[in-house]
Scaffold this motif. Structure first.
Motif, PDB file in Angstrom:
ATOM      1  N   SER A 361       0.822  -1.213   0.000  1.00 47.61           N
ATOM      2  CA  SER A 361       0.000   0.000   0.000  1.00 47.61           C
ATOM      3  C   SER A 361       0.855   1.262   0.000  1.00 47.61           C
ATOM      4  O   SER A 361       0.383   2.339  -0.380  1.00 47.61           O
ATOM      5  N   ALA A 362       2.119   1.137   0.414  1.00 48.67           N
ATOM      6  CA  ALA A 362       3.020   2.297   0.402  1.00 48.67           C
ATOM      7  C   ALA A 362       3.334   2.755  -1.013  1.00 48.67           C
ATOM      8  O   ALA A 362       3.822   3.871  -1.212  1.00 48.67           O
ATOM      9  N   GLN A 363       3.056   1.920  -2.012  1.00 50.38           N
ATOM     10  CA  GLN A 363       3.369   2.252  -3.403  1.00 50.38           C
ATOM     11  C   GLN A 363       2.184   2.869  -4.141  1.00 50.38           C
ATOM     12  O   GLN A 363       2.264   3.088  -5.350  1.00 50.38           O
ATOM     13  N   ARG A 364       1.121   3.165  -3.446  1.00 53.71           N
ATOM     14  CA  ARG A 364      -0.055   3.731  -4.099  1.00 53.71           C
ATOM     15  C   ARG A 364       0.273   5.083  -4.740  1.00 53.71           C
ATOM     16  O   ARG A 364       1.065   5.855  -4.210  1.00 53.71           O
ATOM     17  N   VAL A 365      -0.404   5.342  -5.854  1.00 61.93           N
ATOM     18  CA  VAL A 365      -0.146   6.571  -6.596  1.00 61.93           C
ATOM     19  C   VAL A 365      -1.292   7.570  -6.482  1.00 61.93           C
ATOM     20  O   VAL A 365      -1.265   8.623  -7.118  1.00 61.93           O
ATOM     21  N   GLY A 366      -2.295   7.279  -5.672  1.00 61.59           N
ATOM     22  CA  GLY A 366      -3.400   8.205  -5.496  1.00 61.59           C
ATOM     23  C   GLY A 366      -4.661   7.493  -5.057  1.00 61.59           C
ATOM     24  O   GLY A 366      -4.648   6.282  -4.785  1.00 61.59           O
ATOM     25  N   HIS A 367      -5.757   8.256  -4.971  1.00 58.80           N
ATOM     26  CA  HIS A 367      -7.029   7.667  -4.576  1.00 58.80           C
ATOM     27  C   HIS A 367      -8.175   8.433  -5.213  1.00 58.80           C
ATOM     28  O   HIS A 367      -8.029   9.592  -5.616  1.00 58.80           O
ATOM     29  N   VAL A 368      -9.327   7.779  -5.292  1.00 60.81           N
ATOM     30  CA  VAL A 368     -10.567   8.395  -5.745  1.00 60.81           C
ATOM     31  C   VAL A 368     -11.656   8.030  -4.743  1.00 60.81           C
ATOM     32  O   VAL A 368     -11.770   6.864  -4.348  1.00 60.81           O
ATOM     33  N   LEU A 369     -12.435   9.022  -4.311  1.00 57.30           N
ATOM     34  CA  LEU A 369     -13.576   8.789  -3.432  1.00 57.30           C
ATOM     35  C   LEU A 369     -14.858   8.966  -4.228  1.00 57.30           C
ATOM     36  O   LEU A 369     -14.964   9.868  -5.063  1.00 57.30           O
ATOM     37  N   PHE A 370     -15.838   8.097  -3.947  1.00 57.67           N
ATOM     38  CA  PHE A 370     -17.118   8.119  -4.636  1.00 57.67           C
ATOM     39  C   PHE A 370     -18.253   8.237  -3.630  1.00 57.67           C
ATOM     40  O   PHE A 370     -18.152   7.761  -2.497  1.00 57.67           O
ATOM     41  N   GLN A 371     -19.363   8.831  -4.070  1.00 56.45           N
ATOM     42  CA  GLN A 371     -20.618   8.801  -3.314  1.00 56.45           C
ATOM     43  C   GLN A 371     -21.756   8.708  -4.321  1.00 56.45           C
ATOM     44  O   GLN A 371     -21.882   9.556  -5.216  1.00 56.45           O
TER      45      GLN A 371
END
Length: 418
Positions: A361-371
């Motif tokens: 998980s330390a290599q993640r390049v970003g995130h997206v949140l949805f609703q």
């Protein structure tokens, strides 16, 4: 004015500061120098820890408690759990309990605690030596090997055969303890609950998507998944059993479990803020602020909870998984921002940067949140995001071949991502 001592905040704990400001609460933050410039302006007082080991957090938190005499204490992440519990115990203020904190920080102690309570969990062995580990695993492959102290799936690996297990155990023993567990077959979920004076006052179930074996890096979390009434009953019963066995008093419980053929079985438990933006998923799903609720509970103030037991929407977090290589360009970012059910987008990768093979998980390049208003809309929005957000990789020349200068558009769900 009430004063909160917040031990740790990192990159994802700033909503605690925002919630405290909204509640009219002063905040003293204990953090490392890495986060000082970003957090100090939002805190009423900033106290520096000299290191990041548990002992360093405990020393800094104790010194801070004597200087600011807080009305409540919160520990943010895994390294701060024991420090917060020690100060909570010394000041006699609300907290999960020292008993719960110690057990939550050691996966072997969790197994012993839950076995005594008769709760459903995998068979396990705390490995004393290589031969004992091989003997226990012989008729159980695949098995899971994990360290006793970790978070974010760090060091957790699925082992398929004896030669691999020999290599894993020899690389870790005797420098660190190893926990071997039988592999639980079933979908992964988590159960988040707010506990006050030993009673569950709010609960939530989150579905989880991972990379699968061998590393099980978490890729997405979905709030309010479809569950039968019978399944919800058994999940809630397991969660309450965990709360009782660990003697949790006040705070949050993050229980990870797999839904097996025999019902929910414990993977592991934490008594701190869950990672992966799960708090944001809870907020988007239930339309309330869990950060503010935890601040209020720490200070023994009234807590604002959702008015309905069922989700008011469905939130999700997704972590794009791009293939390894040097990035030529990122595609679809503006289109993703324009999608109606996208609540937030953060992407760290840029053209010219190199993406490593995805194993942590330390290599993640970003995130997206949805609703989204329902699960069907949420699923469609997440699938559209997966196909929209892509990268072009530079075709690197082989040592004996000339550079061709060709790039190929690749979806983040490509199997090349590892």
């Amino acid at each position: 004015m009430k004063e909160l001592l917040l031990i740790g905040a990192g990159y994802m704990g700033t909503p605690y500061l925002t919630a405290a400001e909204r509640l009219g609460v002063r905040v003293t933050v204990v953090e490392s120098a890495l986060h000082r410039d970003r957090l100090a302006p939002q805190a009423d007082r900033f106290i520096l820890t000299e290191g990041t080991a548990e002992e360093d957090w405990a020393a800094a938190a104790t010194a801070a408690a004597y200087s600011c005499e807080p009305d409540g204490v919160l520990g943010f992440a895994e390294p701060q759990v024991i420090a917060a519990a020690l100060v909570q115990d010394a000041l006699d203020v609300p907290g999960p309990s020292l008993h719960a904190a110690v057990i939550s920080r050691n996966k072997a102690l969790q197994r012993g605690c839950f076995a005594t309570a008769g709760l459903c969990q995998p068979k396990y062995l705390i490995v004393p030596d290589v031969e004992s580990g091989l003997s226990w695993a012989r008729n159980r492959y695949p098995v899971i090997a994990k360290p006793l102290h970790s978070s974010g799936s760090a060091g957790v690996v699925q082992v398929l055969d004896e030669p691999t297990l020999v290599a894993v155990l020899q690389s870790r023993l005797p420098q660190e303890k190893v926990l071997l567990e039988e592999f639980l077959v079933g979908t992964e979920y988590s159960w988040e609950a707010l506990i006050r004076s030993g009673e569950v006052i709010f609960e939530n179930v989150t579905a989880k998507e991972t990379t699968g074996p061998p590393d099980f890096v978490e890729l997405a979390h979905v709030g309010g998944p479809r569950m039968s009434g019978a399944d919800m009953f058994t999940i809630d019963s397991l969660g309450r059993g965990v709360v009782a066995a660990m003697r949790v008093q006040t705070g949050i419980v993050h229980l990870e479990f797999r839904m097996t053929a025999d019902g929910p079985a414990i993977v592991e438990v934490a008594v701190r803020t869950p990672g992966d933006y799960i708090m944001d998923v809870i907020a988007l799903t239930h339309r309330f602020d869990p950060y503010a609720a935890l601040v209020a509970m720490a200070l023994d103030l009234p807590v604002a909870l959702p008015s309905a037991a069922t989700p008011g929407a469905h939130g999700a977090s997704w972590f794009p998984q791009f293939p390894a290589g040097r990035v030529a360009r990122v595609n679809g970012l503006d289109a993703l921002h324009a999608q109606p059910w996208v609540a937030d987008v953060k992407l760290k990768v840029r053209a010219g940067e190199t993406i490593a093979a995805y194993s942590s998980s330390a290599q993640r390049v970003g995130h997206v949140l949805f609703q989204a208003p329902d699960l069907d809309e949420l699923t469609a929005a997440m699938e559209l995001a997966r196909s929209t957000l892509t990268v072009d990789l530079v075709d690197e020349p082989q040592p004996s071949e000339p550079a061709l200068g060709i790039s190929a558009s690749v979806s983040p769900s490509s199997s090349r991502s590892g």
